[in-house]
Design a protein around this motif. Structure first.
Motif, PDB file in Angstrom:
ATOM      1  N   ARG A  69      51.424  25.024  59.275  1.00  0.00           N
ATOM      2  CA  ARG A  69      51.206  25.999  60.356  1.00  0.00           C
ATOM      3  C   ARG A  69      50.097  25.563  61.302  1.00  0.00           C
ATOM      4  NH1 ARG A  69      50.034  31.112  56.754  1.00  0.00           N
ATOM      5  NH2 ARG A  69      48.734  29.467  55.838  1.00  0.00           N
ATOM      6  N   LEU A  70      49.189  24.713  60.796  1.00  0.00           N
ATOM      7  CA  LEU A  70      48.073  24.269  61.626  1.00  0.00           C
ATOM      8  C   LEU A  70      48.315  22.910  62.240  1.00  0.00           C
ATOM      9  CD1 LEU A  70      45.061  25.500  59.470  1.00  0.00           C
ATOM     10  CD2 LEU A  70      46.169  26.606  61.410  1.00  0.00           C
ATOM     11  N   GLY A  71      49.555  22.492  62.283  1.00  0.00           N
ATOM     12  CA  GLY A  71      49.868  21.329  63.082  1.00  0.00           C
ATOM     13  C   GLY A  71      50.422  20.137  62.352  1.00  0.00           C
ATOM     14  N   PHE A  72      50.401  20.138  61.043  1.00  0.00           N
ATOM     15  CA  PHE A  72      50.890  18.954  60.349  1.00  0.00           C
ATOM     16  C   PHE A  72      52.410  18.947  60.313  1.00  0.00           C
ATOM     17  CE2 PHE A  72      52.109  16.632  56.436  1.00  0.00           C
ATOM     18  CZ  PHE A  72      51.622  15.385  56.807  1.00  0.00           C
ATOM     19  N   ASP A  73      52.998  17.858  60.779  1.00  0.00           N
ATOM     20  CA  ASP A  73      54.454  17.700  60.796  1.00  0.00           C
ATOM     21  C   ASP A  73      54.812  16.596  59.810  1.00  0.00           C
ATOM     22  OD1 ASP A  73      57.118  17.453  61.255  1.00  0.00           O
ATOM     23  OD2 ASP A  73      56.954  16.814  63.345  1.00  0.00           O
ATOM     24  N   PRO A  74      55.336  16.943  58.642  1.00  0.00           N
ATOM     25  CA  PRO A  74      55.615  15.918  57.626  1.00  0.00           C
ATOM     26  C   PRO A  74      56.725  14.952  58.021  1.00  0.00           C
ATOM     27  CG  PRO A  74      56.518  18.034  56.949  1.00  0.00           C
ATOM     28  CD  PRO A  74      55.707  18.292  58.180  1.00  0.00           C
ATOM     29  N   ALA A  75      57.510  15.309  59.029  1.00  0.00           N
ATOM     30  CA  ALA A  75      58.596  14.429  59.461  1.00  0.00           C
ATOM     31  C   ALA A  75      58.125  13.390  60.472  1.00  0.00           C
ATOM     32  CB  ALA A  75      59.733  15.250  60.061  1.00  0.00           C
ATOM     33  N   SER A  76      56.858  13.434  60.845  1.00  0.00           N
ATOM     34  CA  SER A  76      56.315  12.488  61.826  1.00  0.00           C
ATOM     35  C   SER A  76      55.240  11.621  61.161  1.00  0.00           C
ATOM     36  CB  SER A  76      55.711  13.232  63.017  1.00  0.00           C
ATOM     37  OG  SER A  76      56.687  14.019  63.663  1.00  0.00           O
ATOM     38  N   GLU A  77      54.987  10.488  61.768  1.00  0.00           N
ATOM     39  CA  GLU A  77      53.992   9.572  61.223  1.00  0.00           C
ATOM     40  C   GLU A  77      52.592  10.174  61.310  1.00  0.00           C
ATOM     41  OE1 GLU A  77      53.843   4.941  61.695  1.00  0.00           O
ATOM     42  OE2 GLU A  77      52.649   5.822  63.320  1.00  0.00           O
ATOM     43  N   TRP A  78      51.795   9.934  60.306  1.00  0.00           N
ATOM     44  CA  TRP A  78      50.413  10.379  60.301  1.00  0.00           C
ATOM     45  C   TRP A  78      49.526   9.280  59.731  1.00  0.00           C
ATOM     46  CZ3 TRP A  78      48.102  11.287  55.395  1.00  0.00           C
ATOM     47  CH2 TRP A  78      48.995  11.323  54.316  1.00  0.00           C
ATOM     48  N   ILE A  79      48.238   9.422  59.912  1.00  0.00           N
ATOM     49  CA  ILE A  79      47.284   8.372  59.527  1.00  0.00           C
ATOM     50  C   ILE A  79      46.250   8.954  58.581  1.00  0.00           C
ATOM     51  CG2 ILE A  79      45.541   6.751  60.363  1.00  0.00           C
ATOM     52  CD1 ILE A  79      47.020   6.695  63.026  1.00  0.00           C
ATOM     53  N   LEU A  80      46.068   8.290  57.447  1.00  0.00           N
ATOM     54  CA  LEU A  80      45.036   8.655  56.493  1.00  0.00           C
ATOM     55  C   LEU A  80      43.848   7.702  56.670  1.00  0.00           C
ATOM     56  CD1 LEU A  80      44.297  10.421  53.954  1.00  0.00           C
ATOM     57  CD2 LEU A  80      45.094   8.474  52.574  1.00  0.00           C
ATOM     58  N   SER A  81      42.672   8.264  56.745  1.00  0.00           N
ATOM     59  CA  SER A  81      41.448   7.465  56.872  1.00  0.00           C
ATOM     60  C   SER A  81      40.660   7.561  55.576  1.00  0.00           C
ATOM     61  CB  SER A  81      40.583   7.956  58.037  1.00  0.00           C
ATOM     62  OG  SER A  81      41.264   7.792  59.259  1.00  0.00           O
ATOM     63  N   LEU A  82      40.232   6.425  55.081  1.00  0.00           N
ATOM     64  CA  LEU A  82      39.444   6.369  53.857  1.00  0.00           C
ATOM     65  C   LEU A  82      38.058   5.831  54.189  1.00  0.00           C
ATOM     66  CD1 LEU A  82      42.576   5.224  53.184  1.00  0.00           C
ATOM     67  CD2 LEU A  82      41.687   5.547  50.858  1.00  0.00           C
ATOM     68  N   LYS A  83      37.058   6.556  53.752  1.00  0.00           N
ATOM     69  CA  LYS A  83      35.678   6.173  54.019  1.00  0.00           C
ATOM     70  C   LYS A  83      35.132   5.400  52.817  1.00  0.00           C
ATOM     71  CE  LYS A  83      33.143   9.176  56.051  1.00  0.00           C
ATOM     72  NZ  LYS A  83      32.285  10.376  56.311  1.00  0.00           N
ATOM     73  N   VAL A  84      34.518   4.269  53.088  1.00  0.00           N
ATOM     74  CA  VAL A  84      33.877   3.449  52.063  1.00  0.00           C
ATOM     75  C   VAL A  84      32.373   3.570  52.243  1.00  0.00           C
ATOM     76  CG1 VAL A  84      33.557   1.119  51.168  1.00  0.00           C
ATOM     77  CG2 VAL A  84      35.828   1.863  51.936  1.00  0.00           C
ATOM     78  N   LEU A  85      31.666   3.906  51.169  1.00  0.00           N
ATOM     79  CA  LEU A  85      30.218   4.131  51.242  1.00  0.00           C
ATOM     80  C   LEU A  85      29.454   2.987  50.559  1.00  0.00           C
ATOM     81  CD1 LEU A  85      30.046   7.935  50.325  1.00  0.00           C
ATOM     82  CD2 LEU A  85      30.227   6.895  52.585  1.00  0.00           C
ATOM     83  N   ARG A  86      28.282   2.688  51.101  1.00  0.00           N
ATOM     84  CA  ARG A  86      27.349   1.767  50.448  1.00  0.00           C
ATOM     85  C   ARG A  86      25.944   2.363  50.528  1.00  0.00           C
ATOM     86  NH1 ARG A  86      28.571  -4.670  51.665  1.00  0.00           N
ATOM     87  NH2 ARG A  86      30.584  -4.756  50.551  1.00  0.00           N
ATOM     88  N   GLU A  87      25.140   2.077  49.462  1.00  0.00           N
ATOM     89  CA  GLU A  87      23.767   2.559  49.422  1.00  0.00           C
ATOM     90  C   GLU A  87      22.810   1.374  49.536  1.00  0.00           C
ATOM     91  OE1 GLU A  87      23.191   4.713  45.852  1.00  0.00           O
ATOM     92  OE2 GLU A  87      24.583   6.335  46.383  1.00  0.00           O
ATOM     93  N   HIS A  88      21.717   1.605  50.255  1.00  0.00           N
ATOM     94  CA  HIS A  88      20.685   0.575  50.369  1.00  0.00           C
ATOM     95  C   HIS A  88      19.367   1.180  49.911  1.00  0.00           C
ATOM     96  CE1 HIS A  88      18.663  -2.994  51.859  1.00  0.00           C
ATOM     97  NE2 HIS A  88      17.735  -2.182  52.396  1.00  0.00           N
ATOM     98  N   GLY A  89      18.816   0.585  48.877  1.00  0.00           N
ATOM     99  CA  GLY A  89      17.563   1.075  48.326  1.00  0.00           C
ATOM    100  C   GLY A  89      17.784   1.903  47.088  1.00  0.00           C
TER     101      GLY A  89
END
Length: 696
Positions: free
Chosen positions: A339-359
């Motif tokens: 209802r909020l806009g996702f159309d499962p019949a159309s292409e979509w993009i998943l973004s994955l965040k990779v984290l690193r710590e310093h210190g």
């Protein structure tokens, strides 16, 4: 003279200005606590709504500057819309409208009641004005039906389109991620025998890999470049090894989940039928979530977008047990609200965040982002064609289709007869009853039932829209009346004003019945002398020009001024109005009983405009003889409209196409030249017979 008047009207209409926008002080009373009116967005006509802490809570805006769709008065319907940040309507208030039916016909109360229906609705829900039909009103339908207003369907459709157009403009600019329209959904009838190998080969399960080397490259020359020794030691190893599967379609879910998880998913979708479940399987180092993740919330490391707009993802809080042949790793089911806009019949993009710590102490967190595209074949889904997505003209036409078809059938019979069989019709012995039958249909069906009484308001609005470069789409909101306008336009070329004024105008038909009733009651008929009759006919043109001047110089008074037309009282409202309007309309009908169609001939501003448009007439369709006018004056004397000059010439600008003169012209017992000719032929025959010698 009439052509000059036409251009004067056009020029006057082109300089009309629209109303000023509301100031913040005028908007504030409409905003109800605990919300407050905030500041205006830069270069926008949209104001912020804020809560008591000053945080942005929504938006408030007028529809006119964002969607200036003209109403039937020519001016847009201006409404004040309040919207929260999720796209829910807080309120819709009427600011200004000049729709004739609401100004003095039904009053404004039904219009305000119509607007009350928007409260609480979300603009992601497809909304239509009308009544559900067939199975479209079932619980499975995502359509929202708004009750219209009887006799004012066209006006409320214009208001509805104004609200949606303005609101979507704000949503696209201020509320990214909200997609309007009826979404695709899994087809429960689609069955397909699938296994893991088939899912992979068909691309239904998409595979996405990011190596340690690629991650290291993303952090190179940053503070975190040396904070992952394993990435340097094993550059070809996988950091992300991700499978994405949309398990909304039953056939796909059955191929990847254990029976227990499949059952739990079914229970979940029963409670959340608008959510699309997305299965993620990660077999490498990423792991999908961080150590602080809380189930049933949005994962911090995962986001999605579709069509350039973000898609909200949330954990479905389901224990995931995969089928044995699937890759084993970290698995989770996310849900995206269709209802909020996702159309499962159309292409979509998943973004994955990779984290690193310093210190070690209070480490500094760095991040890099990698994307994976996914699509599922459309055969697994149903993409409904929502009536809410139809053009407004099409929805309006479907709403009035039976009436329009009857009207078209009526015109398909009437117009050819008037064009090709006019003399035959006028010569029928039952012509008068036939004509009265047609007028009864016009009054009853076109007028009282179909609400197809044309008004001066519409042509003035049309001319104003043309001269100001606006859109004429508002005409399509009332297809029934539009058909009558098109017939009248055709009539201008073939007959002048006569077709509409004589055969298609409901109030004109009403006046003609009043005349016949007056004759039946034995009332003495009163007619002006020719000289005054000619002068009085110019009064309707003065009325037309006066209305145009009022519209330009005093637009707030135009709704009162157009009451010179009794149409809304007598036809639209069945005389059920304030006593002043009713008394005026009734008095015109009573006068019509002793003075033939006096309003039509002397006062009607629409008739004046029809007479001007009659300049388009391409032919003289009423037959004449050399003797017409001299010596014969019968047609002129019998013409109750005063549309025949002493010379016998027809004044088509005043002709109502009653065909009385055609009846006289074609009848040997009425037309004086034909009567004299017949008498002369009789004398000649008698003389010839007496001159013949007797036989025998």
């Amino acid at each position: 003279m009439r052509a000059l008047l036409f251009w004067l009207i056009t020029i006057c209409l082109s300089v009309a200005a629209r109303a000023d926008l509301l100031s913040p002080a005028q908007i504030e009373p409409f905003v109800k606590p605990p919300l407050l009116l905030g500041e205006k967005f830069d270069s926008s006509e949209v104001y912020r709504l804020v809560d008591v802490y000053g945080a942005e809570a929504g938006y408030v805006f007028e529809t006119e500057p964002l969607a200036p769709l003209p109403g039937f008065s020519g001016a847009p319907i201006n409404l004040l819309v309040q919207l929260d940040r999720a796209g829910n309507f807080i309120d819709v208030d009427l600011i200004e409208q000049n729709e004739p039916i609401f100004v003095s016909g039904l009053g404004v109360a039904p219009f305000k009641a119509f607007l009350e229906q928007y409260k609480g609705l979300n603009i992601a829900s497809p909304m239509v004005v009308g009544t559900p039909y067939g199975n479209s009103g079932s619980e499975s339908s995502s359509l929202v039906y708004l009750d219209g207003v009887t006799k004012a369907t066209a006006s409320v459709r214009i208001a509805h389109e104004s609200i949606l157009a303005a609101t979507l403009a704000v949503a696209r600019d201020k509320m990214q991620g909200l997609k309007i329209g009826q979404p695709s959904r899994p087809d429960p009838e689609h069955q397909e025998d699938l296994d893991w190998v088939a899912l992979v080969n068909l691309g239904i399960a998409s595979h996405h890999v990011v190596t340690n080397e690629q991650v290291q490259a993303a952090f190179s020359e940053t503070l975190w470049a040396d904070d992952d020794p394993l990435a340097k030691a094993e550059p070809d190893a996988h950091y992300i090894d991700l499978w994405i599967i949309d398990i909304g379609p039953r056939s796909i879910a059955a191929a990847v989940l254990s029976p227990q998880t499949l059952q739990e998913l079914g229970d979940f979708l029963t409670l959340s039928p608008h959510d699309e479940p997305l299965l993620l399987i990660e077999t490498a180092r990423h792991g999908l979530v961080d150590e602080d993740f809380v189930r049933n919330t949005a994962p911090d490391l995962l986001t999605a977008q579709q069509g350039g707009l973000p898609v909200a993802l949330r954990d479905a809080d389901l224990f995931v047990e995969l089928a044995p042949e699937l890759p084993q790793g970290a698995a989770m089911i996310l849900r995206a609200d269709r209802r909020l806009g996702f159309d499962p019949a159309s292409e979509w993009i998943l973004s994955l965040k990779v984290l690193r710590e310093h210190g070690s102490f209070r480490p500094v967190i760095g991040s890099a982002e990698f994307t994976a595209q996914h699509s599922t074949p459309g055969r697994f889904f149903i993409t409904p064609q929502s009536p809410g997505n139809k053009p407004a003209w099409r929805a309006a036409l479907e709403h009035r289709l039976p009436d329009v078809l009857v009207l078209l059938l009526f015109l398909a019979v009437l117009l050819p007869i008037l064009l090709f069989r006019q003399s035959w019709l006028a010569g029928l012995r039952l012509f008068t009853p036939i004509r009265l039958g047609v007028l009864a249909f016009v009054l009853g069906f076109i007028g009282w039932w179909g609400q197809g009484q044309l008004s001066i308001v519409t042509p003035l609005a049309t001319l104003h829209t043309i001269t100001t470069g606006g859109s004429l789409t508002f005409l399509a909101y009332d297809p029934f009346s539009l058909v009558i306008w098109l017939a009248a336009l055709l009539g201008f070329f073939l007959w002048g004003r006569g077709l509409f004024c004589g055969w298609l105008c409901p109030f004109g038909a009403f006046q003609e019945f009043a005349h016949h009733l007056g004759r039946r009651l034995g009332l003495r008929q009163w007619n002006l002398p020719d000289q005054w009759d000619k002068r009085m006919k110019w009064l309707k043109h003065a009325m037309l020009l006066g209305l145009v001047l009022v519209a330009v110089l005093a637009p707030d008074q135009i709704d009162t001024a157009v009451e010179i037309e009794p149409f809304k009282t007598a036809i639209t409202s069945y005389f059920l109005r304030e006593w002043t309007y009713t008394a005026y309309a009734v008095s015109l009908v009573l006068i019509g009983m002793i003075s033939f169609k006096s309003f039509c001939r002397y006062l009607c501003p629409l008739g004046a405009l029809m007479a001007i448009a009659g300049l388009l007439r391409l032919r003289n369709w009423i037959p004449r003889r050399p003797e017409c006018g001299s010596p014969c004056q019968l047609c002129r004397v019998r013409c109750q409209y005063g549309a025949i000059r002493p010379s016998g010439k027809i004044d088509f600008d005043e002709c109502f196409q009653c065909l009385d003169c055609v009846t006289i012209h074609d009848t040997t017992k009425l037309c004086v030249p034909l009567v004299l000719k017949a008498r002369g032929n009789t004398r000649i025959r008698s003389a010839l017979e007496t001159s013949q010698p007797r036989q025998g």
